[in-house]
Design a protein around this motif. Structure first.
Motif, mmCIF file in Angstrom:
data_model
loop_
_atom_site.group_PDB
_atom_site.id
_atom_site.type_symbol
_atom_site.label_atom_id
_atom_site.label_comp_id
_atom_site.label_asym_id
_atom_site.label_seq_id
_atom_site.Cartn_x
_atom_site.Cartn_y
_atom_site.Cartn_z
ATOM 1 N N GLN A 92 27.327 33.479 97.558
ATOM 2 C CA GLN A 92 27.315 32.098 97.056
ATOM 3 C C GLN A 92 28.533 31.827 96.177
ATOM 4 O O GLN A 92 29.172 30.781 96.284
ATOM 5 C CB GLN A 92 26.028 31.826 96.269
ATOM 6 C CG GLN A 92 25.920 30.413 95.735
ATOM 7 C CD GLN A 92 25.820 29.378 96.832
ATOM 8 O OE1 GLN A 92 24.969 29.483 97.716
ATOM 9 N NE2 GLN A 92 26.668 28.359 96.802
ATOM 10 N N TYR A 93 28.866 32.767 95.318
ATOM 11 C CA TYR A 93 30.031 32.636 94.442
ATOM 12 C C TYR A 93 31.301 32.431 95.264
ATOM 13 O O TYR A 93 32.059 31.481 95.057
ATOM 14 C CB TYR A 93 30.154 33.887 93.571
ATOM 15 C CG TYR A 93 31.327 33.878 92.625
ATOM 16 C CD1 TYR A 93 31.178 33.412 91.331
ATOM 17 C CD2 TYR A 93 32.578 34.342 93.022
ATOM 18 C CE1 TYR A 93 32.253 33.402 90.450
ATOM 19 C CE2 TYR A 93 33.655 34.332 92.150
ATOM 20 C CZ TYR A 93 33.487 33.866 90.861
ATOM 21 O OH TYR A 93 34.559 33.846 89.993
ATOM 22 N N THR A 115 24.610 25.802 92.408
ATOM 23 C CA THR A 115 23.614 26.351 93.338
ATOM 24 C C THR A 115 23.386 27.828 93.042
ATOM 25 O O THR A 115 22.243 28.296 93.036
ATOM 26 C CB THR A 115 24.083 26.155 94.798
ATOM 27 O OG1 THR A 115 24.218 24.759 95.051
ATOM 28 C CG2 THR A 115 23.103 26.774 95.783
ATOM 29 N N LEU A 116 24.447 28.549 92.786
ATOM 30 C CA LEU A 116 24.330 29.961 92.419
ATOM 31 C C LEU A 116 23.463 30.115 91.172
ATOM 32 O O LEU A 116 22.555 30.949 91.132
ATOM 33 C CB LEU A 116 25.724 30.549 92.185
ATOM 34 C CG LEU A 116 25.832 31.918 91.523
ATOM 35 C CD1 LEU A 116 25.085 32.989 92.308
ATOM 36 C CD2 LEU A 116 27.295 32.305 91.367
ATOM 37 N N LYS A 117 23.731 29.317 90.160
ATOM 38 C CA LYS A 117 22.982 29.387 88.891
ATOM 39 C C LYS A 117 21.501 29.068 89.115
ATOM 40 O O LYS A 117 20.635 29.683 88.500
ATOM 41 C CB LYS A 117 23.613 28.407 87.912
ATOM 42 C CG LYS A 117 23.313 28.627 86.477
ATOM 43 C CD LYS A 117 24.208 29.661 85.912
ATOM 44 C CE LYS A 117 24.537 29.363 84.472
ATOM 45 N NZ LYS A 117 24.974 30.563 83.782
ATOM 46 N N GLU A 118 21.224 28.108 90.019
ATOM 47 C CA GLU A 118 19.836 27.710 90.294
ATOM 48 C C GLU A 118 19.088 28.765 91.109
ATOM 49 O O GLU A 118 17.939 29.086 90.796
ATOM 50 C CB GLU A 118 19.817 26.383 91.050
ATOM 51 C CG GLU A 118 20.270 25.208 90.223
ATOM 52 C CD GLU A 118 20.576 23.967 91.062
ATOM 53 O OE1 GLU A 118 20.331 23.983 92.298
ATOM 54 O OE2 GLU A 118 21.085 22.992 90.490
ATOM 55 N N ARG A 119 19.720 29.279 92.155
ATOM 56 C CA ARG A 119 19.037 30.215 93.066
ATOM 57 C C ARG A 119 18.985 31.647 92.548
ATOM 58 O O ARG A 119 18.053 32.389 92.850
ATOM 59 C CB ARG A 119 19.717 30.210 94.432
ATOM 60 C CG ARG A 119 19.523 28.938 95.189
ATOM 61 C CD ARG A 119 20.107 29.020 96.565
ATOM 62 N NE ARG A 119 20.007 27.728 97.236
ATOM 63 C CZ ARG A 119 20.708 27.391 98.290
ATOM 64 N NH1 ARG A 119 21.561 28.245 98.831
ATOM 65 N NH2 ARG A 119 20.564 26.206 98.829
ATOM 66 N N ALA A 126 25.972 34.987 88.578
ATOM 67 C CA ALA A 126 25.680 33.787 87.790
ATOM 68 C C ALA A 126 26.226 33.944 86.366
ATOM 69 O O ALA A 126 26.703 32.990 85.763
ATOM 70 C CB ALA A 126 24.169 33.506 87.753
ATOM 71 N N ARG A 127 26.194 35.160 85.867
ATOM 72 C CA ARG A 127 26.710 35.420 84.516
ATOM 73 C C ARG A 127 28.227 35.303 84.441
ATOM 74 O O ARG A 127 28.781 35.112 83.366
ATOM 75 C CB ARG A 127 26.261 36.797 84.049
ATOM 76 C CG ARG A 127 24.743 36.859 83.843
ATOM 77 C CD ARG A 127 24.254 38.236 83.502
ATOM 78 N NE ARG A 127 24.925 38.762 82.328
ATOM 79 C CZ ARG A 127 25.006 40.051 82.032
ATOM 80 N NH1 ARG A 127 24.474 40.940 82.840
ATOM 81 N NH2 ARG A 127 25.624 40.445 80.965
#
Length: 131
Positions: A92-93, A115-119, A126-127
């Protein structure tokens, strides 16, 4: 743009051993025709993670070579077919980054990263996000 699997024994002197210097086995490399390593992972890969990891590796190879549309296809396939994979957040990133590189759209980059942060909110990828 083919991939050729190769198995090399670390017990016997070989040009590939000297060139790629594996530190442990197994070592999975994605190497282009010029010998540039675009992806390396060391150690056992669980069978259900091999294909997603290989697709991420393939996507990164395409991305590094400036083939962003092809890279996005590989990353999207990971997200579509194996969204539960430990490699999905990385896919995703890089999908968002490849979209940005291809289109120049900052909005697309931010949307992909949201989207990455949500999923995958607890993931390492995400970090890495700047927000």
């Amino acid at each position: 743009r083919e991939f050729v699997p190769a198995r090399i024994s670390v017990r016997e002197p070989d040009e590939a051993i000297a060139l790629f210097k594996p530190t442990w086995t197994p070592t999975l490399l994605c190497v282009d025709a010029e010998g540039v390593v675009h992806y390396r992972t060391v150690g056992f890969v669980p069978p259900d993670e091999f294909v997603p990891e290989f697709r991420v590796a393939r996507g990164l190879t395409a991305f590094n070579q400036g083939r962003c549309a092809e890279a996005k296809q590989d990353f999207a396939r990971v997200l579509r077919e194996t969204p539960q994979s430990v490699h999905a957040p990385q896919a995703q990133y890089w999908h968002a980054v490849a979209e940005y590189k291809e289109s120049g759209s900052r909005e697309a980059l931010i949307a992909g990263w949201k989207t990455l942060k949500e999923r995958y909110p607890e993931s390492y990828w995400a970090r890495k996000l700047p927000f």
